[in-house]
Design an enzyme around this catalytic site. Structure first.
Site, PDB file in Angstrom:
ATOM      1  N   HIS A 251      63.569  -4.607  27.215  1.00 46.02           N
ATOM      2  CA  HIS A 251      64.820  -5.100  26.612  1.00 46.02           C
ATOM      3  C   HIS A 251      64.459  -6.179  25.587  1.00 46.02           C
ATOM      4  O   HIS A 251      63.603  -7.017  25.855  1.00 46.02           O
ATOM      5  CB  HIS A 251      65.707  -5.660  27.729  1.00 46.02           C
ATOM      6  CG  HIS A 251      67.082  -6.026  27.269  1.00 46.02           C
ATOM      7  ND1 HIS A 251      68.025  -5.088  26.907  1.00 46.02           N
ATOM      8  CD2 HIS A 251      67.687  -7.225  27.117  1.00 46.02           C
ATOM      9  CE1 HIS A 251      69.136  -5.691  26.545  1.00 46.02           C
ATOM     10  NE2 HIS A 251      68.961  -6.992  26.663  1.00 46.02           N
TER      11      HIS A 251
ATOM     12  N   ASP B 125      85.439   6.063  57.076  1.00 49.56           N
ATOM     13  CA  ASP B 125      86.737   6.712  57.244  1.00 49.56           C
ATOM     14  C   ASP B 125      86.430   8.202  57.287  1.00 49.56           C
ATOM     15  O   ASP B 125      85.983   8.765  56.285  1.00 49.56           O
ATOM     16  CB  ASP B 125      87.601   6.335  56.031  1.00 49.56           C
ATOM     17  CG  ASP B 125      88.926   7.048  55.991  1.00 49.56           C
ATOM     18  OD1 ASP B 125      89.851   6.605  56.685  1.00 49.56           O
ATOM     19  OD2 ASP B 125      89.037   8.051  55.256  1.00 49.56           O
TER      20      ASP B 125
ATOM     21  N   TYR C 258      74.871  -8.314  21.264  1.00 49.41           N
ATOM     22  CA  TYR C 258      75.416  -9.583  21.761  1.00 49.41           C
ATOM     23  C   TYR C 258      74.711 -10.754  21.062  1.00 49.41           C
ATOM     24  O   TYR C 258      73.598 -10.600  20.537  1.00 49.41           O
ATOM     25  CB  TYR C 258      75.254  -9.689  23.289  1.00 49.41           C
ATOM     26  CG  TYR C 258      73.842  -9.613  23.820  1.00 49.41           C
ATOM     27  CD1 TYR C 258      72.980 -10.718  23.766  1.00 49.41           C
ATOM     28  CD2 TYR C 258      73.349  -8.436  24.389  1.00 49.41           C
ATOM     29  CE1 TYR C 258      71.676 -10.651  24.265  1.00 49.41           C
ATOM     30  CE2 TYR C 258      72.045  -8.364  24.893  1.00 49.41           C
ATOM     31  CZ  TYR C 258      71.214  -9.469  24.825  1.00 49.41           C
ATOM     32  OH  TYR C 258      69.930  -9.405  25.306  1.00 49.41           O
TER      33      TYR C 258
HETATM   34  C1  LIG Z   1      64.898  -9.605  27.372  1.00 53.65           C
HETATM   35  C2  LIG Z   1      65.822  -9.848  28.528  1.00 53.65           C
HETATM   36  C3  LIG Z   1      67.025 -10.489  28.330  1.00 53.65           C
HETATM   37  C4  LIG Z   1      67.888 -10.713  29.406  1.00 53.65           C
HETATM   38  N1  LIG Z   1      69.077 -11.343  29.186  1.00 53.65           N
HETATM   39  C5  LIG Z   1      69.913 -11.583  30.215  1.00 53.65           C
HETATM   40  C6  LIG Z   1      71.132 -12.276  30.023  1.00 53.65           C
HETATM   41  O1  LIG Z   1      71.459 -12.681  28.914  1.00 53.65           O
HETATM   42  N2  LIG Z   1      71.935 -12.489  31.097  1.00 53.65           N
HETATM   43  C7  LIG Z   1      71.605 -12.051  32.336  1.00 53.65           C
HETATM   44  O2  LIG Z   1      72.378 -12.255  33.265  1.00 53.65           O
HETATM   45  N3  LIG Z   1      70.437 -11.392  32.549  1.00 53.65           N
HETATM   46  C8  LIG Z   1      69.596 -11.157  31.531  1.00 53.65           C
HETATM   47  N4  LIG Z   1      68.418 -10.515  31.746  1.00 53.65           N
HETATM   48  C9  LIG Z   1      68.105 -10.061  33.093  1.00 53.65           C
HETATM   49  C10 LIG Z   1      67.545 -11.134  33.981  1.00 53.65           C
HETATM   50  O3  LIG Z   1      66.549 -11.841  33.317  1.00 53.65           O
HETATM   51  C11 LIG Z   1      67.008 -10.488  35.254  1.00 53.65           C
HETATM   52  O4  LIG Z   1      68.014  -9.681  35.825  1.00 53.65           O
HETATM   53  C12 LIG Z   1      66.536 -11.450  36.283  1.00 53.65           C
HETATM   54  O5  LIG Z   1      65.735 -12.432  35.736  1.00 53.65           O
HETATM   55  C13 LIG Z   1      65.788 -10.708  37.379  1.00 53.65           C
HETATM   56  O6  LIG Z   1      65.470 -11.612  38.374  1.00 53.65           O
HETATM   57  P1  LIG Z   1      64.672 -11.147  39.655  1.00 53.65           P
HETATM   58  O7  LIG Z   1      64.598 -12.340  40.536  1.00 53.65           O
HETATM   59  O8  LIG Z   1      65.245  -9.917  40.210  1.00 53.65           O
HETATM   60  O9  LIG Z   1      63.236 -10.713  39.130  1.00 53.65           O
HETATM   61  P2  LIG Z   1      62.012 -11.531  38.578  1.00 53.65           P
HETATM   62  O10 LIG Z   1      62.418 -12.714  37.812  1.00 53.65           O
HETATM   63  O11 LIG Z   1      61.138 -10.561  37.875  1.00 53.65           O
HETATM   64  O12 LIG Z   1      61.286 -12.035  39.882  1.00 53.65           O
HETATM   65  C14 LIG Z   1      60.531 -11.178  40.713  1.00 53.65           C
HETATM   66  C15 LIG Z   1      59.318 -11.940  41.186  1.00 53.65           C
HETATM   67  O13 LIG Z   1      58.645 -11.192  42.191  1.00 53.65           O
HETATM   68  C16 LIG Z   1      57.297 -11.560  42.131  1.00 53.65           C
HETATM   69  N5  LIG Z   1      56.458 -10.586  42.827  1.00 53.65           N
HETATM   70  C17 LIG Z   1      56.227  -9.296  42.477  1.00 53.65           C
HETATM   71  N6  LIG Z   1      55.385  -8.712  43.341  1.00 53.65           N
HETATM   72  C18 LIG Z   1      55.117  -9.636  44.280  1.00 53.65           C
HETATM   73  C19 LIG Z   1      54.284  -9.605  45.435  1.00 53.65           C
HETATM   74  N7  LIG Z   1      53.604  -8.531  45.789  1.00 53.65           N
HETATM   75  N8  LIG Z   1      54.211 -10.738  46.183  1.00 53.65           N
HETATM   76  C20 LIG Z   1      54.908 -11.856  45.831  1.00 53.65           C
HETATM   77  N9  LIG Z   1      55.682 -11.917  44.723  1.00 53.65           N
HETATM   78  C21 LIG Z   1      55.787 -10.822  43.969  1.00 53.65           C
HETATM   79  C22 LIG Z   1      57.024 -11.587  40.648  1.00 53.65           C
HETATM   80  O14 LIG Z   1      55.877 -12.359  40.340  1.00 53.65           O
HETATM   81  C23 LIG Z   1      58.315 -12.179  40.108  1.00 53.65           C
HETATM   82  O15 LIG Z   1      58.198 -13.580  39.868  1.00 53.65           O
HETATM   83  C24 LIG Z   1      67.531 -10.274  30.688  1.00 53.65           C
HETATM   84  C25 LIG Z   1      66.314  -9.629  30.895  1.00 53.65           C
HETATM   85  C26 LIG Z   1      65.462  -9.409  29.827  1.00 53.65           C
HETATM   86  C27 LIG Z   1      64.179  -8.711  30.068  1.00 53.65           C
END
Ligand SMILES: Cc1cc2nc3c(=O)[nH]c(=O)nc-3n(C[C@H](O)[C@H](O)[C@H](O)COP(=O)(O)OP(=O)(O)OC[C@H]3O[C@@H](n4cnc5c(N)ncnc54)[C@H](O)[C@@H]3O)c2cc1C
Length: 803
Positions: free
Chosen positions: A225, A531, A250
């Site tokens: 993205h 249900d 946006y």
């Molecule tokens: C370019 C871009 C723009 C965006 N803009 C927006 C926006 O404007 N508004 C909005 O609401 N959202 C936005 N998003 C989405 C948003 O950033 C994500 O939905 C959100 O940050 C995801 O969070 P998360 O905690 O699920 O994942 P992550 O932040 O990826 O966290 C997952 C974590 O798990 C850890 N992990 C993985 N494997 C292991 C393991 N084996 N052991 C321990 N730890 C592990 C990783 O290191 C990572 O830190 C955007 C995303 C992108 C890419």
């Protein structure tokens, strides 16, 4: 390092930190989070940070509103700046269809309690000066939306969790999940093993691979993205954020410049074959070729972008799901939970999501209806990465498009087809898709017998055919044959099956062999979890039939309550085809084909028997979802074609036609039959939903009984409304107003071809649910008069059903 915690959350992004925060805030401090690198080093650090709240359902919007409630106060609570700026948001309508969509969304927002004002293009421009008003027909202003610093917000959540006793372990990689007897016991990390009762997989784009450590498939893929950041030109950072869905883009203010991103028509999947173990705090290479069309579209809305200096183009991977909603809930492995797949609204949603997940883990169910986010909505087809990808790709590419009611997805079809699919095609079927099944919406071959003048006004009339009315009328006047093979069928068997089901079901189901019972399965709060109908096939065997999309969910709910293996729950959907023959002439059509006596005296309503139809062995179940005499005929799948052909041949001289699901929808609305997921949800009690007749309070203990008793008389009830204008149809979530105030929201509605009325269902204060109460319904910005009716509208004596 620790060696034990009640809950281990995997992943230190916004999702994991919010869940940890809420678990601790709701009283569970013996909780830990493990992050393989540093906090926020996954997708979170490169997020654009926009926070928009309006979604297409109350529960989803409420979750977002809970986020904003938290973001407003969190910084002060934990003494850390989160960057929350409640600057509002603008959503532009730059086409007629988008303006209509805004009117519809304004009506939803009113019922969700979310501030939203429709404003003119000039007003929008006065708030967001760099925008051009070219082609803008209007805009929605949502004053309580805003933006936030995603990393700071995550760190604030982490601090709030720590302050309440939670442990956070960074640079600790989960390498395994220990599962014994299908229950989670521990997580193994490169720093040692942590024993635990619950694991929450909040691994973002890595959630799929983390799931596999426990043998759980999490159907998401990472999409690249992108957004651009421009050099400061003196723009105010208090401008509202701006979305222009027709241009797929946006914007938000950023240090005097702009952030500008969007959803490309040609999405780019990333990391499908596996993600590097050191992919943290990293971005992907900018892809200007893919971004160029969006950038051009953005320039046409914000002309100064043409001369702006781009500081950077952020290209980051984000977890998307096959239907564009989060994946939340417990998996098939007890104690292993998932919270991932945030589809580029993870920052906006996580504050509320963490609360929902913590409630779900601690109390056994969340306070919101989480069905739209529930991991159990995905079937086993999503174990395929390729299928997950093509479904997700379609969602991404059409993210901002207007979806008309009745819109059908196209990707990955056909997947599951009925044994008589070829017959449907020959009959001119217009197919829809549900949970991978091809299902007939209507048969175009019936259109000539229909009435074009009944076409609904506006959006409801777009994806419509006169065949729907023709099939409806045939069912009421003669008979119609419906293919319901996709219905989910669960067999519950074993010596203790009766006793087990009695504990789960609100109705009495342990009746004589052959008895069919309509029942709800309640959660401890008295809300309706499932249900369905239960047919007793033998002393120790029951067949449960539920909606096409609900088999996974209902099966999981039932299995979750098994104490041991003395009761077996088996999904037998694929084993049996099901054809429903309904209509006043159903008996005349079916009787000559069978040696069994179908008379009312011998084969009464709500009973089932094994019969032969010709040479085809069938379980004939005398139930109805349309309010007519008839049977559902379940036969082993290999007999399906023969059964269909003989029923079609026998029905033809009686004027029977094949019918589709859109006719069923119209027929059921007239009879007031409720649909789980819209009319009835996990937060509605059966008494509120008008299903009290199916609750046996005196039968003894069952799950939810105490809550129903405590609740007493409902203060809100599901009401049946008829609109004054038969061509004005509701599509869902419209406000229902009494004396000008929105007091309810439409759960479902449509046209009843027999009663020739536009019908709507809505929960209203109980004192208003009296026949004759006048209300109005907001349909596309217009108030249409409506009246509360006595139910059901059609055949209130049920004479036809019991014929
Ligand atoms: C370019 C871009 C723009 C965006 N803009 C927006 C926006 O404007 N508004 C909005 O609401 N959202 C936005 N998003 C989405 C948003 O950033 C994500 O939905 C959100 O940050 C995801 O969070 P998360 O905690 O699920 O994942 P992550 O932040 O990826 O966290 C997952 C974590 O798990 C850890 N992990 C993985 N494997 C292991 C393991 N084996 N052991 C321990 N730890 C592990 C990783 O290191 C990572 O830190 C955007 C995303 C992108 C890419």
């Amino acid at each position: 390092m620790i060696d034990r915690a009640r809950v281990v959350v995997i992943g230190g992004g916004i999702g994991g930190c919010s869940i940890l925060y809420w678990l601790a805030r709701l009283g569970w401090s013996d909780v830990a989070l493990v992050e393989r690198s540093e906090l926020t080093s996954g997708s979170t650090f490169h997020s654009a940070g926009l926070v928009g709240q309006l979604r297409n359902s109350l529960a989803l919007t409420q979750m977002m509103m809970n986020s904003v409630d938290l973001y407003r106060t969190l910084g002060e609570e934990v003494d850390l700046e989160t960057g929350w700026r409640e600057v509002g948001s603008l959503r532009l309508a730059s086409s007629n269809e988008h303006m209509e969509e805004l009117e519809r969304q304004a009506a939803w927002a009113e019922t969700f309690g979310l501030p939203l004002h429709l404003i003119s293009a000039d007003e929008a421009q006065s708030m967001f000066p760099p925008m051009s008003t070219e082609g803008v027909r209007g805009a929605a202003l949502l004053p309580s939306d805003g933006y936030v610093d995603p990393s700071q917000l995550t760190l604030a959540l982490a601090r709030g969790a720590r302050q309440r006793g939670a442990t956070i372990l960074t640079n600790t990689r989960v390498t395994g999940v220990r599962v014994e007897d299908n229950r989670v016991r521990a997580v193994e990390t490169d720093q040692g093993t942590i024993e635990c009762e619950y694991v929450v997989n909040a691994g973002g784009i890595y959630a799929h691979e983390i799931g596999l450590l426990a043998g759980v498939h999490v159907p998401l893929v990472a999409m690249a993205h992108q957004y651009a950041i421009t050099k400061p030109t003196g723009l105010s950072r208090d401008m509202p954020t701006l979305r222009d869905p027709a241009r797929l883009v946006y914007f938000r203010a950023e240090s005097g410049g702009l952030v500008m991103g969007g959803y490309e028509r040609n999405p780019s999947v990333w990391g499908l074959g596996g993600i590097a173990s050191d992919f943290n705090s990293r971005l992907l290479e900018p892809d200007w070729d893919r971004f160029a069309p969006l950038f051009e579209a953005a320039i046409s809305r914000v002309p100064e972008l043409a001369d702006a200096e781009i500081v950077t183009l952020i290209n980051g991977p984000e977890a998307f799901t096959p239907d564009g909603e989060f994946i939340l809930g417990e998996s098939a492995v007890a104690g292993f939970w998932v919270a991932a797949g945030f589809c580029a609204h993870g920052i906006a949603g996580s504050g509320g999501m963490g609360k929902l997940m913590a409630e779900w883990i601690i109390d056994g169910q969340p306070s919101l209806d989480a069905w739209a986010l529930d991991s159990r909505r995905f079937g086993p087809q999503y174990r395929s990465r390729q299928y997950t990808l093509i479904r997700t790709d379609e969602i991404y590419a059409t993210y901002y498009d207007v979806k008309y009611p009745g819109h059908e997805r196209q990707a990955g079809r056909p997947l599951k087809v009925s044994a008589v699919n070829a017959r449907h095609r020959d009959l001119g079927a217009a197919f829809g898709e549900k949970s991978g099944w091809e299902r007939v919406n209507w048969y175009e071959g019936n259109a000539d017998a229909g009435d074009e003048s009944t076409r609904p006004d506006g959006w409801a009339g777009m994806l419509w055919s006169p065949a729907i009315g023709a099939e409806h009328r045939a069912c009421r006047e003669s008979a119609a044959l419906f293919d319901e093979s996709s219905f989910s069928k669960l067999d519950v068997s074993g010596a203790d099956a009766a006793q087990f089901l009695e504990r789960l079901c609100a109705n009495g189901v342990a009746r004589r062999v052959g008895a069919v019972t309509y029942t709800q399965l309640l959660n401890p709060r008295g809300g309706v979890e499932c249900d369905l109908t239960v047919t007793r096939l033998a002393d120790d065997r029951f067949r449960l039939v539920t909606g096409t999309a609900f088999g996974n969910h209902d099966g999981a709910w039932i299995r979750q309550h098994l104490d041991d293996d003395s009761v077996l729950v088996e999904d037998v959907t694929s084993k049996y085809a099901c054809f429903a023959l309904w209509g006043p002439r159903a008996r005349e059509i079916l009787q000559p084909l069978t040696e069994s006596d179908l008379s009312h005296e011998v084969f009464g309503y709500m009973s089932a028997k094994e019969i032969n139809v010709g040479a085809v062995p069938c379980l004939a179940v005398r139930v109805t979802f349309v309010g007519e005499l008839g049977w559902e005929l379940y036969c082993p799948s290999e007999y399906a074609l023969g059964l269909w052909d003989s029923l079609m041949a026998a029905g033809a001289p009686h004027g029977m036609v094949p019918g589709g699901y859109r006719a069923i929808e119209s027929l059921r609305l007239e009879k007031g039959y409720r649909v789980w997921g819209s009319d009835v949800t996990t937060t509605d009690s059966p008494f509120e939903a008008g299903l009290g007749f199916a609750v046996k309070m005196k039968k003894g203990e069952f799950i939810g009984r105490d809550a129903l008793e405590r609740a007493g008389e409902p203060t809100r009830r599901l009401a049946c409304l008829v609109l004054d204008e038969p061509r004005s149809l509701v599509l869902g979530s419209e406000p229902v107003r009494f004396e000008g105030r929105a007091l309810g929201r439409v759960t479902s509605g449509g046209y009843g071809y027999s009663v020739q009325s536009s019908i709507a269902y809505a929960y209203l204060p109980a004192q208003l649910v009296v026949a004759g109460t006048r209300v109005s319904v907001g349909v596309f910005g217009r108030d249409v008069g409506a009246e509360v009716m006595a139910e059901p509208l059609f055949d209130p004596e049920n004479a036809r059903v019991r014929a």
